[in-house]
Design a protein around this motif. Structure first.
Motif, PDB file in Angstrom:
ATOM      1  N   UNK A   1       0.811  -1.298   0.100  1.00 34.62           N
ATOM      2  CA  UNK A   1      -0.028   0.035   0.110  1.00 34.62           C
ATOM      3  C   UNK A   1       0.861   1.267  -0.076  1.00 34.62           C
ATOM      4  N   UNK A   2       0.579   2.300  -0.853  1.00 32.56           N
ATOM      5  CA  UNK A   2       1.393   3.193  -0.951  1.00 32.56           C
ATOM      6  C   UNK A   2       0.554   4.598  -0.487  1.00 32.56           C
ATOM      7  N   UNK A   3      -0.383   4.468  -0.554  1.00 32.70           N
ATOM      8  CA  UNK A   3      -1.516   5.578   0.226  1.00 32.70           C
ATOM      9  C   UNK A   3      -2.760   4.985   0.216  1.00 32.70           C
ATOM     10  N   UNK A   4      -3.645   5.517   1.239  1.00 25.80           N
ATOM     11  CA  UNK A   4      -4.825   4.931   1.604  1.00 25.80           C
ATOM     12  C   UNK A   4      -4.865   3.863   2.782  1.00 25.80           C
ATOM     13  N   UNK A   5      -5.739   3.302   2.859  1.00 25.16           N
ATOM     14  CA  UNK A   5      -6.020   2.020   3.521  1.00 25.16           C
ATOM     15  C   UNK A   5      -7.116   1.012   3.073  1.00 25.16           C
ATOM     16  N   UNK A   6      -6.743  -0.191   2.840  1.00 29.02           N
ATOM     17  CA  UNK A   6      -7.485  -1.286   2.252  1.00 29.02           C
ATOM     18  C   UNK A   6      -8.835  -1.307   2.919  1.00 29.02           C
ATOM     19  N   UNK A   7      -8.652  -1.245   4.367  1.00 33.02           N
ATOM     20  CA  UNK A   7      -9.702  -1.577   5.079  1.00 33.02           C
ATOM     21  C   UNK A   7     -10.994  -0.706   4.874  1.00 33.02           C
ATOM     22  N   UNK A   8     -10.948   0.381   4.185  1.00 28.60           N
ATOM     23  CA  UNK A   8     -11.848   1.414   3.930  1.00 28.60           C
ATOM     24  C   UNK A   8     -12.391   1.004   2.533  1.00 28.60           C
ATOM     25  N   UNK A   9     -12.079   0.094   1.774  1.00 29.42           N
ATOM     26  CA  UNK A   9     -12.864  -0.631   0.746  1.00 29.42           C
ATOM     27  C   UNK A   9     -14.182  -0.835   1.088  1.00 29.42           C
ATOM     28  N   UNK A  10     -15.097  -0.680   0.089  1.00 23.58           N
ATOM     29  CA  UNK A  10     -16.576  -0.843   0.449  1.00 23.58           C
ATOM     30  C   UNK A  10     -17.280  -1.132  -1.108  1.00 23.58           C
ATOM     31  N   UNK A  11     -18.616  -1.239  -1.195  1.00 27.62           N
ATOM     32  CA  UNK A  11     -19.397  -1.322  -2.313  1.00 27.62           C
ATOM     33  C   UNK A  11     -19.031   0.034  -3.183  1.00 27.62           C
TER      34      UNK A  11
ATOM     35  N   UNK B   1     -20.190   1.877 -13.636  1.00 29.15           N
ATOM     36  CA  UNK B   1     -20.260   2.639 -12.355  1.00 29.15           C
ATOM     37  C   UNK B   1     -19.149   3.414 -12.131  1.00 29.15           C
ATOM     38  N   UNK B   2     -19.298   4.440 -10.919  1.00 30.63           N
ATOM     39  CA  UNK B   2     -18.516   5.379 -10.439  1.00 30.63           C
ATOM     40  C   UNK B   2     -17.922   4.653  -9.155  1.00 30.63           C
ATOM     41  N   UNK B   3     -16.748   4.608  -8.991  1.00 31.65           N
ATOM     42  CA  UNK B   3     -16.155   4.188  -7.742  1.00 31.65           C
ATOM     43  C   UNK B   3     -15.206   5.302  -6.985  1.00 31.65           C
ATOM     44  N   UNK B   4     -15.093   5.216  -5.911  1.00 26.49           N
ATOM     45  CA  UNK B   4     -14.092   6.150  -5.159  1.00 26.49           C
ATOM     46  C   UNK B   4     -12.834   5.444  -4.736  1.00 26.49           C
ATOM     47  N   UNK B   5     -11.643   5.981  -5.051  1.00 22.53           N
ATOM     48  CA  UNK B   5     -10.441   5.264  -4.723  1.00 22.53           C
ATOM     49  C   UNK B   5     -10.117   5.151  -3.131  1.00 22.53           C
ATOM     50  N   UNK B   6     -10.093   3.974  -2.703  1.00 22.89           N
ATOM     51  CA  UNK B   6      -9.904   3.934  -1.266  1.00 22.89           C
ATOM     52  C   UNK B   6      -8.284   3.618  -0.821  1.00 22.89           C
ATOM     53  N   UNK B   7      -7.368   2.962  -1.813  1.00 22.28           N
ATOM     54  CA  UNK B   7      -6.175   2.911  -1.547  1.00 22.28           C
ATOM     55  C   UNK B   7      -5.527   2.652  -2.735  1.00 22.28           C
ATOM     56  N   UNK B   8      -3.986   2.843  -2.664  1.00 25.17           N
ATOM     57  CA  UNK B   8      -3.432   2.712  -4.026  1.00 25.17           C
ATOM     58  C   UNK B   8      -2.235   1.856  -3.691  1.00 25.17           C
ATOM     59  N   UNK B   9      -1.877   0.832  -4.592  1.00 26.80           N
ATOM     60  CA  UNK B   9      -0.959  -0.133  -4.358  1.00 26.80           C
ATOM     61  C   UNK B   9       0.378   0.295  -5.161  1.00 26.80           C
ATOM     62  N   UNK B  10       1.462  -0.107  -5.040  1.00 28.34           N
ATOM     63  CA  UNK B  10       2.606   0.144  -5.716  1.00 28.34           C
ATOM     64  C   UNK B  10       2.612  -0.794  -6.901  1.00 28.34           C
ATOM     65  N   UNK B  11       3.002  -0.429  -7.985  1.00 26.50           N
ATOM     66  CA  UNK B  11       2.958  -0.931  -9.438  1.00 26.50           C
ATOM     67  C   UNK B  11       3.669  -2.404  -9.357  1.00 26.50           C
ATOM     68  N   UNK B  12       4.874  -2.394  -8.635  1.00 28.76           N
ATOM     69  CA  UNK B  12       5.536  -3.733  -8.811  1.00 28.76           C
ATOM     70  C   UNK B  12       5.755  -4.443 -10.070  1.00 28.76           C
ATOM     71  N   UNK B  13       5.835  -5.720 -10.276  1.00 33.10           N
ATOM     72  CA  UNK B  13       5.998  -6.198 -11.488  1.00 33.10           C
ATOM     73  C   UNK B  13       4.951  -6.363 -12.243  1.00 33.10           C
ATOM     74  N   UNK B  14       3.797  -5.586 -12.252  1.00 30.35           N
ATOM     75  CA  UNK B  14       2.634  -5.587 -13.012  1.00 30.35           C
ATOM     76  C   UNK B  14       1.542  -6.653 -12.387  1.00 30.35           C
ATOM     77  N   UNK B  15       1.819  -7.447 -11.314  1.00 30.28           N
ATOM     78  CA  UNK B  15       0.596  -8.565 -10.934  1.00 30.28           C
ATOM     79  C   UNK B  15      -0.157  -7.904  -9.721  1.00 30.28           C
TER      80      UNK B  15
END
Length: 744
Positions: A491-501, A529-543
């Motif tokens: 996780x680069x920013x945000x919090x995955x626990x804030x993910x919702x519908x 649909x329109x969704x709000x960004x809850x968290x951002x992950x690093x790009x890494x190897x693309x997976x």
């Protein structure tokens, strides 16, 4: 003109040993291109298999499985389509209307399509644009394996296209190298022609005519060999799991055809004219060099090579070197992840390899100065190799190309796979993983389990910059808190626990990746649909794909359950309890380590087989080039070997010297090939380092695993090259002595 043709024919007959290498190289290249072309033709028009699910019904109604979105293409608007993973089922109202036409047959295991006992016209009138209506062979699109077979055919096309490109690349190189060495060996002959009054244009035309004759004969031979080898290629692709079992290739380009018209099909036309172009292109640079030979060359008696590289070749080699390095630096600066893509690491290294091969005569001498061999024979080997730098470079160049291809292609594939596997391992925080189709858990608690994270494979689509519809692989989860407990996502920013519908987790590759921003996306079932960004992950190897909740995954079935055990729980007991509580198809419960080994192998078997096929092609060409060069060199060294014998050298010492020269040239080519490999893998290592995020639990640790050098493959290639070079060098000279052609 007639004089040129007669002279060329006489030269081909008298010096057939000089052109044998070019003939075999072009013929083999044409055979491979023809076989690959026939394979591509078969993959472009695969046989229509019989439908299985609804073979007894005349009409199949299936929901739309593609997403079509308007995008900008220059000043105009266009449509961009992508296949969706989970189409919405046929709606109940449509099913009711279809039932009025005839019996509706459903497959309860996969309710994504229905068969209808009614006429196609009546069904189309009722359905309209609400779904797809399939008849005849098109009904096979509703079979479960249709998508898998389509992906296999795409893989076959990619592999055959890459193999054909490598074949053409190596064929041009080998042919050009052969003709260049022929010109070097015949410089006195061309000098005599100039002394007799021949113009530079006449010399160039003669060599060009010889190349034309070799190209026509070799291309025709190669087409015949390609017709014979195409069915064998298809069988090899099937046996190695690259092509589906039903894949077949006709050796005539058209199924069930044996007439002469089949030889005019595009695979044979492409192969023939490619072979002719390769022969003429290989002779073009050599003919220009031959035209510059002056009459004084006929009077030369020294065998020390001078001016081994014209300035034009130096400029081309330096430009290619600058281009290869510049592309690597530019990619590292703008998009490091591009260097991890197969299309990049199989094509971009060719530039540096070509540059090194072009500069080989210039680079060989510094390498030779570093070689120290004991004894008088060792000194003679070193000085002969340095004096005859054209011959040494002609032997070293194919070794350079083979070693660089083996190290760069296999090394890049293994390095990327190793980085992906290590990254997946670092991001896994569960002890057990259950996999299968349409999994579900019993409502009762599972003993010894601290956290359970069921998830489903899906996809989301986004219109990037308004110009393209991009697909991103995603996983749908039911409990974001359980996901955090069973994984260590970067996780680069945000919090995955804030993910919702109403939200989504994206990675840094997305055009918009700021927490709180709202994105318009299309889900795996085609819904917008329109969704709000809850968290951002690093790009890494693309997976590192996107994450959504189950509500945004449509009908995606749960296919994985990550399990975190409570401290002190025995994995064996927890495995039995989890297996008993999990229902579904093909349920497997494994440790996280076993699951990682099964799903993240160092290199996929199909990828490895494809790479080995490319390397076998390159190695075959290298063997042809080495054998041709050594046999051509043996044909002009009779006087030199006689002088050594008169100076007191024994035949064993002469053979040892010939073997030593071959090994020194192979060693020089190996050193230069490893240097090119180091440059290519160095760029990949830099990309992995740049993609490693600076923060996040466990983030990027998998990218610090470093690069993998395939020493086994490289050593095997070098060993084959050494055996061929030494064998043909020694046996070629010995054959001439035994047959009275040369006496020493």
């Amino acid at each position: 003109m007639l004089t040129t043709l007669a002279s060329a024919w006489a030269n081909l007959r008298a010096r057939r040993h000089l052109f044998a290498g070019a003939f075999v190289a072009v013929a083999l290249g044409v055979a491979l291109v023809a076989s690959m072309g026939l394979g591509l033709a078969a993959a472009a028009d695969p046989p229509a298999g019989k439908p299985q699910r609804f073979g007894a019904q005349p009409v199949v109604v299936m929901p739309h499985d593609t997403l079509t979105v308007e995008v900008d293409r220059g000043p105009h608007r266009a449509l961009d389509s992508k296949k969706i993973p989970h189409p919405q089922p046929v709606d109940k109202e449509l099913l009711r209307e279809l039932a009025e036409l005839g019996t509706v047959h459903r497959d309860h295991l996969a309710p994504d399509a229905v068969g209808v006992d009614a006429s196609a016209a009546a069904v189309r009138e009722v359905v309209g644009d609400r779904a797809q209506v399939l008849t005849g062979a098109a009904r096979r699109l509703a079979d479960p394996g249709a998508e898998r077979d389509a992906q296999a055919v795409v893989a076959v096309r990619a592999m055959l296209g890459t193999a054909g490109g490598v074949s053409a690349f190596v064929a041009v190189f080998v042919t050009a190298s052969t003709f260049a060495f022929v010109v070097a060996l015949r410089r006195r002959e061309f000098g005599l022609l100039r002394l007799a009054g021949a113009t530079p244009g006449r010399v160039r035309r003669q060599l060009f005519t010889e190349a034309l004759a070799v190209g026509v004969a070799a291309s025709a031979t190669g087409c015949a060999l390609g017709s014979w080898g195409a069915p064998l290629l298809a069988r090899a692709l099937i046996d190695n799991g690259i092509a589906p079992p039903w894949f077949t290739v006709s050796g005539t380009g058209t199924p069930q055809s044996t007439s002469w018209t089949s030889w005019t099909s595009w695979p044979f036309q492409l192969a023939f004219w490619t072979g002719l172009f390769v022969a003429l292109a290989g002779a073009w640079a050599a003919s220009r060099r031959a035209g510059r030979i002056g009459p004084v060359e006929a009077l030369r008696d020294a065998d020390v090579d001078t001016d081994v590289m014209p300035w034009s070749r130096r400029i081309v080699g330096a430009a290619l070197l600058a281009l290869g390095l510049g592309l690597t630096v530019h990619t590292l600066w703008t998009d490091p992840s591009a260097l991890l893509k197969r299309k990049t690491y199989t094509t971009q290294p060719m530039i540096l390899i070509t540059a090194a091969a072009a500069l080989a005569p210039l680079l060989v001498r510094p390498v030779l100065r570093m070689i120290r061999l004991p004894g008088a024979v060792g000194l003679l080997v070193r000085e002969n190799a340095a004096a005859s730098v054209r011959r040494t470079a002609a032997v070293a160049a194919p070794v350079l190309v083979t070693v660089a291809l083996a190290g760069s292609l296999m090394g890049s594939a293994e390095s990327v796979s190793a980085a992906k596997a290590q990254e997946a391992s670092e991001q896994t925080n569960s002890q057990l993983i259950a996999t299968g189709d349409d999994l579900s858990l019993a409502r009762r608690p599972v003993p010894g389990v601290a956290a359970l994270s069921p998830s489903a494979s899906t996809a989301v689509f986004v219109r990037e910059e308004g110009t393209a519809l991009l697909r991103s692989e995603a996983r749908a989860v039911s409990d974001p808190a359980a996901l955090v407990a069973t994984s260590r996502l970067p996780v680069v920013s945000g919090d995955i626990r804030h993910l919702d519908d109403r939200s989504i987790v994206v990675n840094e590759e997305w055009e918009h990746h700021r927490v709180g921003d709202r994105l318009t996306v299309w889900l795996g079932d085609g819904r917008r649909t329109t969704l709000r960004i809850a968290a951002v992950l690093a790009h890494g190897t693309g997976d590192n794909g996107a994450y959504v909740t189950m509500a945004n995954a449509g009908a995606a079935p749960v296919d994985r359950i990550d399990v975190r055990l409570t401290p002190g729980t025995a994995p064996a007991a927890a495995t039995d309890a989890l297996r008993a509580a999990t229902s579904g198809h093909d349920v497997r419960v494994r440790t996280a380590a076993a699951w990682l080994d099964a799903t993240h192998p160092r290199v996929k078997p199909q990828t490895r087989q494809g790479m080995l096929l490319l390397l076998c092609i390159a190695l075959t060409y290298a063997a042809i080039s080495l054998a041709g060069t050594q046999l051509m060199a043996a044909s002009v060294r009779d006087g030199e070997l006689r002088a050594l014998r008169r100076a007191g050298a024994t035949r064993a010492q002469v053979r040892l010297m010939l073997a030593g020269e071959a090994l020194v040239a192979v060693a020089a080519g190996t050193a230069l090939g490893l240097a090119v490999t180091a440059l290519n893998l160095g760029g990949l290592a830099a990309a992995l380092g740049l993609l490693s995020p600076e923060s996040g639990a466990g983030a990027g640790a998998g990218l610090e695993a470093g690069v993998v050098v395939p020493w086994g493959v490289v050593s095997s290639a070098v060993g084959v090259c050494a055996v061929v070079a030494v064998g043909t060098g020694v046996l070629g000279a010995g054959w001439r002595r035994r047959n009275g052609v040369g006496e020493w």
